[in-house]
Design an enzyme around this catalytic site. Structure first.
Site, PDB file in Angstrom:
ATOM      1  N   ASP A   8     -46.903  76.880 -88.922  1.00  0.00           N
ATOM      2  CA  ASP A   8     -48.367  76.522 -88.590  1.00  0.00           C
ATOM      3  C   ASP A   8     -48.862  77.519 -87.308  1.00  0.00           C
ATOM      4  OD1 ASP A   8     -48.512  74.608 -90.369  1.00  0.00           O
ATOM      5  OD2 ASP A   8     -48.675  72.910 -89.195  1.00  0.00           O
ATOM      6  N   LYS A 106     -51.199  72.783 -96.423  1.00  0.00           N
ATOM      7  CA  LYS A 106     -50.644  71.491 -96.292  1.00  0.00           C
ATOM      8  C   LYS A 106     -51.872  70.739 -95.714  1.00  0.00           C
ATOM      9  CE  LYS A 106     -47.965  71.931 -92.296  1.00  0.00           C
ATOM     10  NZ  LYS A 106     -48.743  71.381 -91.337  1.00  0.00           N
ATOM     11  N   CYS A 151     -45.006  69.106 -86.640  1.00  0.00           N
ATOM     12  CA  CYS A 151     -44.769  70.032 -88.094  1.00  0.00           C
ATOM     13  C   CYS A 151     -43.519  70.664 -88.116  1.00  0.00           C
ATOM     14  CB  CYS A 151     -45.847  70.809 -88.555  1.00  0.00           C
ATOM     15  SG  CYS A 151     -47.442  69.815 -88.753  1.00  0.00           S
TER      16      CYS A 151
HETATM   17  C1  VGL Z   1     -49.591  69.627 -86.286  1.00  0.00           C
HETATM   18  C2  VGL Z   1     -50.951  67.710 -85.375  1.00  0.00           C
HETATM   19  C3  VGL Z   1     -51.730  67.920 -86.267  1.00  0.00           C
HETATM   20  C4  VGL Z   1     -48.762  70.721 -86.124  1.00  0.00           C
HETATM   21  C5  VGL Z   1     -50.719  69.756 -87.314  1.00  0.00           C
HETATM   22  O1  VGL Z   1     -48.764  71.644 -86.776  1.00  0.00           O
HETATM   23  O2  VGL Z   1     -47.498  70.334 -85.583  1.00  0.00           O
HETATM   24  N1  VGL Z   1     -49.803  68.664 -85.328  1.00  0.00           N
HETATM   25  N2  VGL Z   1     -51.935  68.839 -87.402  1.00  0.00           N
END
Ligand code: VGL
Ligand code: ZN
Length: 197
Positions: A8, A106, A151
């Protein structure tokens, strides 16, 4: 086969983004430098439809960082982030994405959040990454990226439980640290047998 999972590394999780993680963009150069050492490079991309159930704005009377009960368990409500097709959902502009073998998206199911690169937050619905890695002969994964306590943590614990040898490069991660989430995540990863090298 040893794969690098880059979790991410998207604009919304970096400085100026909707869910900015402090120091997020600091790790990009180090990740680019590391990527050449692996047999496979996997990028994950948080990829939510507008009105996703993990967004506080979807739930009347709730504010970001409230907790709610979902059918699959407790859920933090986040600011709107990483909406499909937006600049916030795009990878950090300096991340070398051309060398990635695959991009796993995702969080596209409107009703379930998906922190892990392997399973949605019901811990049952697979993303397909396990099959991808196994059919390529994958046995070992190293994780870097954002956020260490969400994540990266969920992905690392799932990978360990699936039987992969797992290493998290904490120096190439940054955390949100919400109500002790970082300490809890480190404990969960250690408990699952994740190494920090
Ligand atoms: C994430 C919160 C919401 C992450 C993704 O990548 O850690 N955290 N969506
Ligand atoms: Zn998200």
């Amino acid at each position: 086969m040893h794969a690098l999972l880059i979790i991410d590394l998207q604009n919304d999780f970096c400085e100026g983004g909707a869910l900015a993680v402090a120091g997020g963009s600091e790790i990009v150069a180090g990740i680019n430098a590391l990527a050449g050492q692996f047999d496979a490079v996997v990028l994950t991309q948080d990829w939510h439809p507008a009105g996703h159930s993990s967004f506080a704005s979807t739930h009347a009377g709730h504010a970001p960082y409230d907790m709610i009960e979902m059918p699959y368990g407790q859920q933090v409500l986040w600011p709107d982030h990483c909406i499909q097709g937006t600049e916030g959902g795009a990878f950090h502009p300096l991340l070398e994405t051309d060398r990635a073998d695959i991009i796993i998206r995702k969080g596209y199911n409107p009703a379930i959040d998906s922190y892990s690169a392997f399973f949605e937050n019901d811990h049952k619905t697979p993303t397909g990454l396990e099959g991808y890695l196994r059919t390529r002969g994958g046995t070992e994964v190293t994780l870097v990226g954002l956020a260490l306590d969400f994540c990266v943590n969920y992905s690392a614990v799932d990978a360990a439980q699936l039987g992969f040898k797992v290493n998290v490069r904490k120096d190439l991660c940054r955390a949100i640290d919400l109500n002790g989430s970082l300490a809890e995540a480190e404990k969960a990863m250690k408990g699952a047998g994740v190494r920090f090298d």
